[in-house]
Design a protein around this motif. Structure first.
Motif, mmCIF file in Angstrom:
data_model
loop_
_atom_site.group_PDB
_atom_site.id
_atom_site.type_symbol
_atom_site.label_atom_id
_atom_site.label_comp_id
_atom_site.label_asym_id
_atom_site.label_seq_id
_atom_site.Cartn_x
_atom_site.Cartn_y
_atom_site.Cartn_z
ATOM 1 N N LEU A 30 80.517 73.862 39.739
ATOM 2 C CA LEU A 30 80.661 73.430 38.346
ATOM 3 C C LEU A 30 79.504 72.532 37.929
ATOM 4 O O LEU A 30 78.972 72.659 36.818
ATOM 5 C CB LEU A 30 81.988 72.684 38.180
ATOM 6 C CG LEU A 30 82.338 72.208 36.766
ATOM 7 C CD1 LEU A 30 82.434 73.397 35.807
ATOM 8 C CD2 LEU A 30 83.645 71.426 36.776
ATOM 9 N N MET A 31 79.100 71.635 38.833
ATOM 10 C CA MET A 31 77.996 70.718 38.529
ATOM 11 C C MET A 31 76.688 71.479 38.329
ATOM 12 O O MET A 31 75.916 71.184 37.409
ATOM 13 C CB MET A 31 77.837 69.704 39.663
ATOM 14 C CG MET A 31 79.047 68.799 39.872
ATOM 15 S SD MET A 31 79.407 67.748 38.451
ATOM 16 C CE MET A 31 78.043 66.596 38.523
ATOM 17 N N LYS A 36 72.720 74.010 34.017
ATOM 18 C CA LYS A 36 72.058 75.170 33.399
ATOM 19 C C LYS A 36 70.726 75.504 34.077
ATOM 20 O O LYS A 36 69.702 75.711 33.421
ATOM 21 C CB LYS A 36 71.845 74.925 31.906
ATOM 22 C CG LYS A 36 73.155 74.771 31.136
ATOM 23 C CD LYS A 36 72.915 74.550 29.655
ATOM 24 C CE LYS A 36 74.240 74.411 28.913
ATOM 25 N NZ LYS A 36 74.043 74.187 27.450
ATOM 26 N N ILE A 37 70.771 75.520 35.389
ATOM 27 C CA ILE A 37 69.575 75.858 36.164
ATOM 28 C C ILE A 37 69.550 77.368 36.393
ATOM 29 O O ILE A 37 70.559 77.966 36.775
ATOM 30 C CB ILE A 37 69.582 75.116 37.512
ATOM 31 C CG1 ILE A 37 69.540 73.604 37.268
ATOM 32 C CG2 ILE A 37 68.402 75.536 38.376
ATOM 33 C CD1 ILE A 37 69.760 72.785 38.511
ATOM 34 N N THR A 38 68.419 77.962 36.176
ATOM 35 C CA THR A 38 68.298 79.415 36.325
ATOM 36 C C THR A 38 67.672 79.817 37.659
ATOM 37 O O THR A 38 67.945 80.901 38.170
ATOM 38 C CB THR A 38 67.444 79.994 35.179
ATOM 39 O OG1 THR A 38 66.174 79.320 35.155
ATOM 40 C CG2 THR A 38 68.141 79.800 33.837
ATOM 41 N N ASP A 39 66.855 78.945 38.209
ATOM 42 C CA ASP A 39 66.185 79.262 39.471
ATOM 43 C C ASP A 39 67.200 79.260 40.619
ATOM 44 O O ASP A 39 67.863 78.246 40.872
ATOM 45 C CB ASP A 39 65.079 78.240 39.748
ATOM 46 C CG ASP A 39 64.316 78.567 41.021
ATOM 47 O OD1 ASP A 39 63.504 79.500 41.001
ATOM 48 O OD2 ASP A 39 64.567 77.881 42.038
ATOM 49 N N GLN A 40 67.319 80.378 41.312
ATOM 50 C CA GLN A 40 68.324 80.525 42.365
ATOM 51 C C GLN A 40 68.108 79.559 43.525
ATOM 52 O O GLN A 40 69.060 78.973 44.053
ATOM 53 C CB GLN A 40 68.316 81.972 42.889
ATOM 54 C CG GLN A 40 69.419 82.286 43.882
ATOM 55 C CD GLN A 40 70.811 82.092 43.306
ATOM 56 O OE1 GLN A 40 71.039 82.312 42.112
ATOM 57 N NE2 GLN A 40 71.749 81.665 44.137
ATOM 58 N N LYS A 43 69.206 76.191 42.534
ATOM 59 C CA LYS A 43 70.676 76.162 42.484
ATOM 60 C C LYS A 43 71.252 75.903 43.878
ATOM 61 O O LYS A 43 72.167 75.097 44.055
ATOM 62 C CB LYS A 43 71.212 77.499 41.960
ATOM 63 C CG LYS A 43 71.191 77.661 40.465
ATOM 64 C CD LYS A 43 71.855 78.981 40.098
ATOM 65 C CE LYS A 43 71.894 79.167 38.595
ATOM 66 N NZ LYS A 43 72.557 80.453 38.232
ATOM 67 N N GLU A 44 70.695 76.612 44.842
ATOM 68 C CA GLU A 44 71.184 76.472 46.217
ATOM 69 C C GLU A 44 70.939 75.070 46.758
ATOM 70 O O GLU A 44 71.791 74.497 47.443
ATOM 71 C CB GLU A 44 70.507 77.517 47.110
ATOM 72 C CG GLU A 44 70.959 78.938 46.817
ATOM 73 C CD GLU A 44 70.214 79.970 47.640
ATOM 74 O OE1 GLU A 44 69.339 79.563 48.447
ATOM 75 O OE2 GLU A 44 70.500 81.176 47.490
ATOM 76 N N ARG A 45 69.759 74.521 46.430
ATOM 77 C CA ARG A 45 69.439 73.161 46.888
ATOM 78 C C ARG A 45 70.388 72.144 46.275
ATOM 79 O O ARG A 45 70.885 71.245 46.949
ATOM 80 C CB ARG A 45 67.988 72.804 46.538
ATOM 81 C CG ARG A 45 66.955 73.418 47.465
ATOM 82 C CD ARG A 45 65.640 72.641 47.416
ATOM 83 N NE ARG A 45 65.116 72.538 46.059
ATOM 84 C CZ ARG A 45 64.284 73.421 45.509
ATOM 85 N NH1 ARG A 45 63.891 74.484 46.204
ATOM 86 N NH2 ARG A 45 63.844 73.257 44.277
ATOM 87 N N MET A 46 70.644 72.294 44.972
ATOM 88 C CA MET A 46 71.552 71.366 44.294
ATOM 89 C C MET A 46 72.972 71.484 44.834
ATOM 90 O O MET A 46 73.670 70.483 45.009
ATOM 91 C CB MET A 46 71.551 71.627 42.785
ATOM 92 C CG MET A 46 70.341 71.061 42.060
ATOM 93 S SD MET A 46 70.588 71.007 40.269
ATOM 94 C CE MET A 46 71.849 69.745 40.134
ATOM 95 N N THR A 47 73.372 72.698 45.106
ATOM 96 C CA THR A 47 74.714 72.915 45.664
ATOM 97 C C THR A 47 74.849 72.212 47.010
ATOM 98 O O THR A 47 75.859 71.550 47.286
ATOM 99 C CB THR A 47 74.990 74.423 45.842
ATOM 100 O OG1 THR A 47 74.912 75.070 44.566
ATOM 101 C CG2 THR A 47 76.373 74.652 46.443
ATOM 102 N N GLU A 48 73.828 72.335 47.836
ATOM 103 C CA GLU A 48 73.831 71.674 49.142
ATOM 104 C C GLU A 48 73.909 70.158 49.002
ATOM 105 O O GLU A 48 74.617 69.483 49.758
ATOM 106 C CB GLU A 48 72.571 72.060 49.927
ATOM 107 C CG GLU A 48 72.574 73.494 50.427
ATOM 108 C CD GLU A 48 71.272 73.856 51.133
ATOM 109 O OE1 GLU A 48 70.414 72.956 51.294
ATOM 110 O OE2 GLU A 48 71.112 75.029 51.519
#
Length: 218
Positions: A30-31, A36-40, A43-48
């Motif tokens: 959700l975060m 609204k990040i498009t770069d995959q 996205k993965e780094r932020m999720t981690e």
């Protein structure tokens, strides 16, 4: 002043706990979506990062419970932490399970009321959370020797009580016979025995009451 210092310290503790609680409830997907990040890859780094923050908040809560089990907000922390026994994150699940075992195995007899609270909360979790992700050895924490008074201590208290009663009876007989010197010697021995029993630090009556509560929860 000391009062201002204590008030400030309490306020900061509360704020710290609020931050940990907020982090513990973070939903990485959700975060990232809100950002609204498009770069995959990003996205993965932020999720981690969010997952790590969430996990570390639970670890911090667990550390507080283990190091300071008399902490004022221990029940609030417990209610935040225990549901993670069913977490999909193995590290979190393991940390919470270990914390549960350590708290129930804690030798401090002043924590009996907290142990009863722990089991009440555990009971709620077991009734409301899926068991598939829980540690298969979780219920080993209910082994009674980790909760009730240590058998050797209980035996020592019982033996000491019997000896104290015997000494008391001897004192009564000596007093009636007017043997004051022997009476004083036995009295000194009895006082030493009473102090030794107190030093064990176990209130069998109180412990028995808590044990009954604990057995009900089990």
């Amino acid at each position: 002043s000391i009062r201002n210092y204590e008030e400030t310290l309490l306020r900061l503790y509360q704020r710290y706990l609020q931050i940990l609680e907020q982090l513990s409830k973070v939903k990485p997907g959700l975060m990232v979506s809100k950002a609204k990040i498009t770069d995959q890859e990003q996205k993965e780094r932020m999720t981690e990062v969010y997952i790590k923050l969430r996990n570390q908040s639970i670890e911090a809560f667990c550390a507080l419970l283990k190091r300071h089990p008399h902490f004022n907000y221990r029940l609030n922390i417990l209610q935040t932490v225990l549901p993670r026994l069913a977490s999909h994150e193995k590290a979190v699940r393991s940390e919470v399970t270990t914390t549960l075992f350590e708290l129930l195995a804690h030798p401090d007899q002043q924590l009996l009321d907290f142990k009863a609270e722990i089991l009440k909360e555990l009971n709620k979790v077991l009734k409301t959370k899926p068991h598939t992700m829980m540690d298969p050895n979780l219920l080993d924490c209910l082994v009674l020797h980790l909760i009730i008074v240590d058998e050797s201590k209980a035996k020592a208290i019982q033996e000491s009580s019997q000896k104290t009663q015997q000494l008391h009876d001897q004192m009564s007989k000596l007093r009636k016979k007017g043997k004051l010197k022997e009476y004083k010697e036995i009295k000194a021995e009895m006082l030493t025995e009473v102090k030794a029993a107190d030093a064990i630090g176990v209130d069998l009556k109180k412990s028995s009451e808590y044990n009954n509560q604990i057995i009900k929860e089990i």
